[in-house]
Write an enzyme that holds these catalytic residues in place. Structure first.
Site, mmCIF file in Angstrom:
data_model
loop_
_atom_site.group_PDB
_atom_site.id
_atom_site.type_symbol
_atom_site.label_atom_id
_atom_site.label_comp_id
_atom_site.label_asym_id
_atom_site.label_seq_id
_atom_site.Cartn_x
_atom_site.Cartn_y
_atom_site.Cartn_z
ATOM 1 N N CYS A 85 0.856 -1.182 0.000
ATOM 2 C CA CYS A 85 0.000 0.000 0.000
ATOM 3 C C CYS A 85 0.898 1.240 0.000
ATOM 4 C CB CYS A 85 -0.865 -0.051 1.258
ATOM 5 S SG CYS A 85 -1.912 1.384 1.501
ATOM 6 N N CYS A 196 -0.150 2.890 -7.621
ATOM 7 C CA CYS A 196 -1.109 2.450 -6.599
ATOM 8 C C CYS A 196 -1.333 0.970 -6.844
ATOM 9 C CB CYS A 196 -2.414 3.230 -6.747
ATOM 10 S SG CYS A 196 -3.793 2.550 -5.802
HETATM 11 N N1 DGL Z 1 -3.693 0.354 -2.841
HETATM 12 C C1 DGL Z 1 -3.198 1.544 -2.295
HETATM 13 C C2 DGL Z 1 -2.034 2.176 -2.959
HETATM 14 O O1 DGL Z 1 -1.094 1.487 -3.168
HETATM 15 C C3 DGL Z 1 -4.110 2.378 -1.481
HETATM 16 C C4 DGL Z 1 -5.126 3.180 -2.156
HETATM 17 C C5 DGL Z 1 -5.987 3.893 -1.143
HETATM 18 O O2 DGL Z 1 -6.516 3.255 -0.250
HETATM 19 O O3 DGL Z 1 -6.109 5.109 -1.295
HETATM 20 O O4 DGL Z 1 -1.987 3.354 -3.270
#
Ligand code: DGL
Length: 285
Positions: A85, A196
């Site tokens: 994340c 992301c």
């Molecule tokens: N999957 C995430 C990322 O790598 C988080 C996205 C989110 O919750 O805003 O940015």
């Protein structure tokens, strides 16, 4: 108090699972790369889908939730944690490493360096959440690696939510993607960083809408390789010689994660369980 997972009390540390977490489904793109590289490792995935998206939330809330999720995973116990994340990497990783100094914690890094190496047009586009693009970590990578390459950023509100809903090809998604991609393509970007972990699930759609060859670069495979290197260096690679199982947990809707896994996770059967109780420690201030 955090609810604990099933404790494998008779296992040696090399047999412990690897813990992976994200705000929601996105980290499953990283899990796919980990599973491809390390088929014999058991994995535990924790989705904070009750709080997704992290983008737009305060750094202190993301830190608190990340700490609670690692506490949850560490109670299993796990031999390493992958922070799949980007907002949690930017907001929480130094804090997590302080709290768990002997636990290998592997984090995301938007793929600026490989994208700069890959571009032929000299223009790289970055699709990511606002928080990631505004982070010191991201600007540090750009100043370190961009050199003479133009790096154009594009925050993408709404994409995480679309992927969470399992929407990978609707007209509404196409409208959003076109809006975000068009300025990058018009500026001559031939390489796009998927900054992301939710966005690799949109790879095919992005290529279709672009209508021309494009390098799409994400960090999942590099994170999997770094995980293997760290485990190897600490003699923590699994001694198992057969494919291992994966456990899935979520703070959100169990059925939604099950539906997503049915489309995007090869192993069966999958079992998703609910994580209770971490909300108490992490109220938005
Ligand atoms: N999957 C995430 C990322 O790598 C988080 C996205 C989110 O919750 O805003 O940015």
């Amino acid at each position: 108090m955090i609810e604990t997972t099933d404790a494998p009390s008779s296992l040696t540390p090399a047999q412990y699972p690897i813990g992976v977490f994200d705000s929601g489904m996105g980290g499953l793109s990283v899990m796919q790369d980990i599973r491809a590289l390390l088929p014999n490792e058991s994995l535990i995935y924790a989705a904070d889908a009750g709080s997704v998206p992290y983008g737009g939330r305060s750094a202190s809330l993301i830190r608190d939730r990340s700490r609670a999720l690692v506490e949850f995973l560490a109670a299993t116990p796990v031999k390493a944690v992958v922070v799949a994340c980007n907002p949690a990497t930017a907001a929480a990783v130094p804090d997590l490493r302080r709290h768990w100094p002997s636990l290998p914690i592997i984090a995301m890094e938007p793929a600026v360096k490989p994208a700069v190496a890959a571009t032929r047009s000299g223009v790289v586009g970055v699709l990511a959440t606002e928080g990631t693009l505004g982070s010191d970590r991201f600007s540090g990578l750009v100043s370190q690696y961009a050199g003479s390459v133009r790096v154009l950023t594009r925050p993408c509100p709404g994409l995480v939510e679309r992927v969470e809903q399992g929407d990978l090809d609707s007209p509404a998604l196409d409208r959003l993607l076109t809006r975000y991609l068009q300025p990058l393509l018009e500026a001559g970007a031939d390489t796009i960083i998927l900054g992301c972990t939710h966005y690799p699930f949109l790879r095919e759609r992005i290529l279709l809408l672009a209508g021309r060859p494009l390098h799409l670069i994400d960090t999942g495979a590099a994170v999997a390789r770094e995980l293997r290197r760290r485990l190897g260096a600490s003699a923590l690679l699994s001694p198992a010689s057969a494919p291992a199982a994966t456990a899935f947990w979520t703070t959100g809707d169990v059925a939604a994660l099950e539906r997503f896994l049915a489309r995007h996770w090869q192993e069966t059967p999958v079992r998703v369980r609910a994580i209770g109780n971490i909300e108490k420690t992490t109220q938005e201030t």
